[in-house]
Design a protein around this motif. Structure first.
Motif, mmCIF file in Angstrom:
data_model
loop_
_atom_site.group_PDB
_atom_site.id
_atom_site.type_symbol
_atom_site.label_atom_id
_atom_site.label_comp_id
_atom_site.label_asym_id
_atom_site.label_seq_id
_atom_site.Cartn_x
_atom_site.Cartn_y
_atom_site.Cartn_z
ATOM 1 N N TRP A 6 36.193 14.109 79.392
ATOM 2 C CA TRP A 6 35.556 15.231 80.090
ATOM 3 C C TRP A 6 36.554 16.359 80.252
ATOM 4 O O TRP A 6 36.202 17.524 80.102
ATOM 5 C CB TRP A 6 35.022 14.766 81.448
ATOM 6 N N ILE A 8 39.293 19.227 81.294
ATOM 7 C CA ILE A 8 39.194 20.405 82.152
ATOM 8 C C ILE A 8 39.101 21.630 81.257
ATOM 9 O O ILE A 8 39.968 21.841 80.403
ATOM 10 C CB ILE A 8 40.424 20.506 83.079
ATOM 11 N N TRP A 9 38.045 22.394 81.431
ATOM 12 C CA TRP A 9 37.797 23.593 80.616
ATOM 13 C C TRP A 9 37.866 23.294 79.117
ATOM 14 O O TRP A 9 38.360 24.090 78.320
ATOM 15 C CB TRP A 9 38.797 24.715 80.960
ATOM 16 N N GLU A 194 33.552 9.095 89.840
ATOM 17 C CA GLU A 194 32.468 8.882 88.879
ATOM 18 C C GLU A 194 31.957 10.232 88.383
ATOM 19 O O GLU A 194 31.617 11.107 89.184
ATOM 20 C CB GLU A 194 31.325 8.107 89.537
ATOM 21 N N PRO A 195 31.914 10.411 87.066
ATOM 22 C CA PRO A 195 31.475 11.708 86.541
ATOM 23 C C PRO A 195 30.090 12.093 87.060
ATOM 24 O O PRO A 195 29.195 11.261 87.130
ATOM 25 C CB PRO A 195 31.438 11.476 85.023
ATOM 26 N N GLY A 196 29.966 13.335 87.444
ATOM 27 C CA GLY A 196 28.675 13.849 87.866
ATOM 28 C C GLY A 196 28.362 13.661 89.332
ATOM 29 O O GLY A 196 27.353 14.168 89.816
ATOM 30 N N GLN A 197 29.211 12.945 90.062
ATOM 31 C CA GLN A 197 28.923 12.701 91.471
ATOM 32 C C GLN A 197 29.826 13.488 92.414
ATOM 33 O O GLN A 197 29.437 13.787 93.534
ATOM 34 C CB GLN A 197 29.049 11.206 91.771
ATOM 35 N N ALA A 198 31.041 13.797 91.971
ATOM 36 C CA ALA A 198 31.954 14.550 92.837
ATOM 37 C C ALA A 198 31.628 16.028 92.772
ATOM 38 O O ALA A 198 31.100 16.528 91.771
ATOM 39 C CB ALA A 198 33.391 14.317 92.395
ATOM 40 N N LEU A 199 31.959 16.736 93.845
ATOM 41 C CA LEU A 199 31.677 18.173 93.873
ATOM 42 C C LEU A 199 32.511 18.927 92.862
ATOM 43 O O LEU A 199 32.091 19.958 92.348
ATOM 44 C CB LEU A 199 31.964 18.730 95.269
ATOM 45 N N GLY A 200 33.701 18.426 92.589
ATOM 46 C CA GLY A 200 34.542 19.161 91.643
ATOM 47 C C GLY A 200 35.593 18.268 91.048
ATOM 48 O O GLY A 200 35.765 17.108 91.452
ATOM 49 N N VAL A 201 36.301 18.815 90.074
ATOM 50 C CA VAL A 201 37.442 18.100 89.517
ATOM 51 C C VAL A 201 38.527 18.066 90.594
ATOM 52 O O VAL A 201 38.893 19.108 91.142
ATOM 53 C CB VAL A 201 37.972 18.827 88.271
ATOM 54 N N GLN A 203 41.633 18.465 92.488
ATOM 55 C CA GLN A 203 42.770 19.344 92.206
ATOM 56 C C GLN A 203 44.058 18.589 92.522
ATOM 57 O O GLN A 203 44.312 18.215 93.670
ATOM 58 C CB GLN A 203 42.648 20.635 93.003
ATOM 59 N N MET A 238 38.006 11.983 86.537
ATOM 60 C CA MET A 238 36.747 11.367 86.100
ATOM 61 C C MET A 238 36.944 10.657 84.762
ATOM 62 O O MET A 238 36.089 9.880 84.341
ATOM 63 C CB MET A 238 35.660 12.434 85.942
ATOM 64 N N VAL A 258 44.613 21.549 97.555
ATOM 65 C CA VAL A 258 43.711 22.634 97.163
ATOM 66 C C VAL A 258 44.542 23.707 96.481
ATOM 67 O O VAL A 258 45.483 24.251 97.081
ATOM 68 C CB VAL A 258 42.983 23.230 98.385
ATOM 69 N N TYR B 172 28.148 24.494 87.710
ATOM 70 C CA TYR B 172 28.925 25.493 88.435
ATOM 71 C C TYR B 172 30.390 25.312 88.063
ATOM 72 O O TYR B 172 30.754 24.316 87.423
ATOM 73 C CB TYR B 172 28.713 25.341 89.956
ATOM 74 N N THR B 174 33.290 23.770 88.503
ATOM 75 C CA THR B 174 33.741 22.638 89.320
ATOM 76 C C THR B 174 35.236 22.671 89.600
ATOM 77 O O THR B 174 35.722 21.947 90.462
ATOM 78 C CB THR B 174 33.424 21.311 88.615
ATOM 79 N N VAL B 198 23.032 15.374 89.285
ATOM 80 C CA VAL B 198 24.320 15.247 88.614
ATOM 81 C C VAL B 198 25.047 16.579 88.758
ATOM 82 O O VAL B 198 24.427 17.641 88.615
ATOM 83 C CB VAL B 198 24.140 14.917 87.114
ATOM 84 N N LEU B 199 26.331 16.508 89.032
ATOM 85 C CA LEU B 199 27.117 17.728 89.221
ATOM 86 C C LEU B 199 28.099 17.892 88.071
ATOM 87 O O LEU B 199 28.728 16.931 87.644
ATOM 88 C CB LEU B 199 27.907 17.648 90.538
ATOM 89 N N TYR B 203 31.295 22.876 80.732
ATOM 90 C CA TYR B 203 32.060 22.085 79.761
ATOM 91 C C TYR B 203 31.584 20.638 79.701
ATOM 92 O O TYR B 203 31.974 19.900 78.806
ATOM 93 C CB TYR B 203 33.547 22.125 80.116
ATOM 94 N N ASN B 204 30.776 20.215 80.647
ATOM 95 C CA ASN B 204 30.278 18.839 80.675
ATOM 96 C C ASN B 204 28.851 18.742 80.127
ATOM 97 O O ASN B 204 28.216 17.695 80.237
ATOM 98 C CB ASN B 204 30.312 18.295 82.114
ATOM 99 N N PHE B 216 27.336 15.236 81.829
ATOM 100 C CA PHE B 216 28.063 13.966 81.818
ATOM 101 C C PHE B 216 27.206 12.880 81.148
ATOM 102 O O PHE B 216 27.115 11.757 81.644
ATOM 103 C CB PHE B 216 28.448 13.540 83.237
ATOM 104 N N ARG B 218 24.164 12.414 81.109
ATOM 105 C CA ARG B 218 22.920 12.023 81.760
ATOM 106 C C ARG B 218 21.848 13.087 81.529
ATOM 107 O O ARG B 218 22.063 14.263 81.869
ATOM 108 C CB ARG B 218 23.135 11.806 83.261
#
Lengths: 281, 415
Positions: A6, A8-9, A194-201, A203, A238, A258, B172, B174, B198-199, B203-204, B216, B218
């Protein structure tokens, strides 16, 4: 499961050595290796399989998980194990199969329990030399610096390292941990989010003042491991990540917090620039 | 109790909601504790302005749909920006926020944020707390959640062939921590409505074997897009002396999202067609091509939209010498970015801005004087419009123009 990282960028990880000066790493390595020789360290990572975060194709690699061993103990063995803990009386023996121990629980292993798990029960602790310079209470508060600070011991034993971490482009730091891997040990492939569940990567900045730690990323058994050969980097936790075995001690530090917004934006610009296709000729 | 103690207590209540957990900005409070109480008549009037403005923007989109040459000739859109519009038209709207001010001559608007509007979490959470403290007054945001979810479900049902998974992706940036409260709120709303959420970032994105967009890996039938349209496309600075190195569009992500949308596998909210109304030159179209609008819209434009023109359509000397009468806005500037208020800068700075404004990217808008309170603050009434109807209100107060340092204010509606 996707084989691709996955990242980053669009990159597998972000090389931070372009933007953070690492010329002090030689001096930091001398300070850290000397300091580690004198401070009390701890083992960690022995319950990753129990926590369900190890890569599925690594679950049957033969390295025994601590919670699996604890669940399988006879009552006599369990009594020995609990007796080496901080508060043996607090464990309800009648409900021993409901009690959890180790990382991210209220009953972290004592040094003696780690030894017993290793010596009698064949449990594998991937990181046998772990040291918190700045501690978090729980995994999910590792990005908040509220009410936290570097330990007195860390500031005394690792002053240059603490100064370096303070110089990093964070607005707040919530955790700073040194992860050491003994000779011939490896760190199992696992992921923190877990991919897709966290608000963000998440930091974080990871740095290895001494070269040679083969930290790698790999999202399927068939994929080629991506070994991160940079001294300082940000990766997406992730993605499954681990450390390959080598016949010598290796370590790195992970700092969570942060990022300063301007730092993150600069990194994104650099990443997108790299992603731009080369002009046709 | 001191003001600091009162704010600390308020901040704790706010954070306990789990949506807005950052009550301070750079060490200073982000919120006002005491609610603004609007007479019901004022709220109705604001709501009407928001709906009327959205209707005007809908006509803008209809005019552009009828005359696609405007995309390049009037708006100056890039090839990928034109592709966004052409694959989404006439759809552009789901949720928007009209920024309305009170002036001595009545209401005036600065924009309709129709791309990735913000402020919903602050409005909803502040309103919830204020209503708890004042049960005799009405929270204007109490229905926003239901309206948003209903709109999202209707959009998906209309744009995606059944059967489809009740799974939504929120897309968004992330890697950044701004706007996470908005993501928390949308995730909460959709999850409560029974959607799997899913968030991830662009890029995902990918597509599955059926052509549905994935996040991701899904598959999702709804993509809630909180990633500005112009960030997906070719990028260049609105200033001619500045070069953006990362100019390339997000091609792979766009192929996934647009492809799935065109093939009726995944709905995108807000639709990528927002690239036209979000462009500030839409306001120039309202005035330069006012004759193309319905009589009702012409009346609304004249009443609430300050005179706006593409910068290049005005006489350069006129704009130069009338500094105090104009505001410069770039095409995709947002939240106060790339807005130059003539009376807030020196003549030298003004002329430098005019000299460096990249041709084809700016509008000039007549300055209006918003009414200020006794403390010198002006109030920005952000009217949320969902599917064309007013559905909530986000109030910010600040001396001068609104930017990220504005205080968010709880608002309630009285009798």
């Amino acid at each position: 499961m996707s084989a691709r990282l996955w990242g980053i960028w669009g990159d597998p990880y972000v090389d931070l050595s372009e933007v953070i000066d690492t010329s002090c790493f030689g001096a930091l390595d001398r300070e850290i290796t000397l300091g580690l020789a004198g401070v009390e360290t701890e083992g960690t990572g022995a319950t990753l399989k129990w926590m369900g975060v190890v890569a599925p194709w690594m679950m049957d690699d033969g390295h025994r998980d601590a919670m699996e061993a604890i669940r399988a103990m006879s009552d006599e063995d369990f009594e020995d194990f609990v007796g080496l803990g901080d508060d043996p009386g607090s464990v309800d023996r009648a409900r021993r199969h409901e009690v959890t121990f180790g990382d991210e629980t209220d009953r972290t292993f004592t040094r003696a329990q780690q030894r017993l798990l290793t010596l009698r029960h064949g449990v594998y602790f991937p990181w046998k030399c772990c040291y918190h310079l700045l501690s978090n209470e729980r995994w999910d508060d590792k990005h908040s610096g509220a009410g936290k600070g570097f330990s007195d011991e860390a500031q005394e034993v690792f002053p240059r390292t603490v100064d370096f971490v303070r110089s990093l482009p964070f607005t707040e730091v919530g955790r700073c941990v040194l992860f050491g891997v003994e000779a011939h040990d490896h760190a199992p492939l696992h992921r923190d989010t877990e991919p897709g569940q966290a608000l963000g990567v998440a930091q974080s900045i990871n740095f290895a003042p001494r070269p040679g730690k083969r930290f790698y990323l790999q999202n399927s058994a068939d994929a080629e491991p991506v070994v991160v050969d940079r001294p300082i980097y940000w990766f997406n936790d992730m993605d499954y990540h681990g450390v390959l075995a080598d016949p010598f001690f290796r370590y790195s530090l992970r700092v969570d917090g942060v990022f300063a917004p301007s730092f993150a934006r600069d990194l994104e610009r650099r990443a997108r620039l790299r992603a731009r296709p080369a002009p046709a000729r | 109790m001191t003001a600091d103690e009162r704010y600390d207590r308020f901040a704790a209540r706010l954070s306990a909601g789990g949506v807005v957990i950052d009550p301070w900005l750079e060490g200073s409070p982000r919120f006002r504790v005491v609610p603004l109480v609007l007479p019901a008549e004022r709220w109705r009037a604001l709501a009407r302005v928001g709906e009327q403005l959205a209707a005007v923007y809908d006509e803008v989109c209809a005019i552009v749909a009828d005359d696609p040459a405007l995309l390049e000739e009037f708006f100056g859109l890039t090839p990928v920006q034109r592709a966004l519009w052409l694959t989404s038209q006439p759809l552009w709207h789901g949720i928007a926020r009209a920024d309305v001010f009170v002036t001595a001559e009545g209401f005036a608007v600065t924009e309709l944020n129709s791309d990735t509007p913000t402020g919903e979490p602050e409005a909803v959470e502040l309103g919830r707390l204020a209503a708890q403290d004042h049960p005799d007054l009405r929270d204007p945001n109490e229905g926003l959640r239901e309206r948003f979810v209903t709109m999202a479900e209707a959009l998906t049902a209309a744009l995606v062939d059944a059967p489809y998974p009740r799974a939504a992706g929120i897309v968004y940036p992330t890697e950044f921590t701004e706007d996470l409260s908005l993501v928390r709120l949308y995730r909460k709303w959709l999850t409560e409505a029974g959607w799997e959420v899913v968030l991830g970032s662009p890029y995902n994105l990918g597509r599955d074997d059926e052509g549905r967009a994935t996040l991701f890996d899904r598959p999702v039938s709804l993509l809630v897009r909180h990633y500005k349209t112009d960030w997906w496309t070719e990028r260049s600075s609105a200033w001619s002396d500045e070069t953006i190195p990362d100019a390339a569009p997000l091609t792979e992500a766009l192929e996934a999202a647009l492809g799935a949308s065109v093939e009726r596998k995944t709905a995108v909210l807000n639709p990528f067609g927002a690239v036209v109304p979000q462009n500030k030159r839409a306001m120039a179209l309202m005035w330069e091509h006012v004759h193309r609008f319905s009589p009702a819209s012409q009346s609304v434009i004249e009443r609430i939209v300050p005179f706006s023109s593409r910068l290049e359509s005005l006489h350069a000397e006129q704009v130069r010498v009338q500094r105090e009468q104009w505001v410069l806005k770039s095409d995709f500037g947002a939240e106060g970015d790339e807005v130059v208020i003539g009376r807030a800068v020196t003549q030298e700075e003004w002329e430098k801005c005019l000299a460096l404004a990249r041709p084809g990217r700016w509008i000039a808008q007549r300055y209006f004087e918003a009414e200020a309170g006794a403390d010198g603050e002006t109030v920005n009434y952000g009217v949320f419009v969902v599917a064309g109807e007013a559905a909530g209100l986000y109030v910010r107060a600040q001396p001068g123009a609104t930017d990220v340092h504005a205080l968010s204010v709880p608002v309630l509606v009285g009798p």
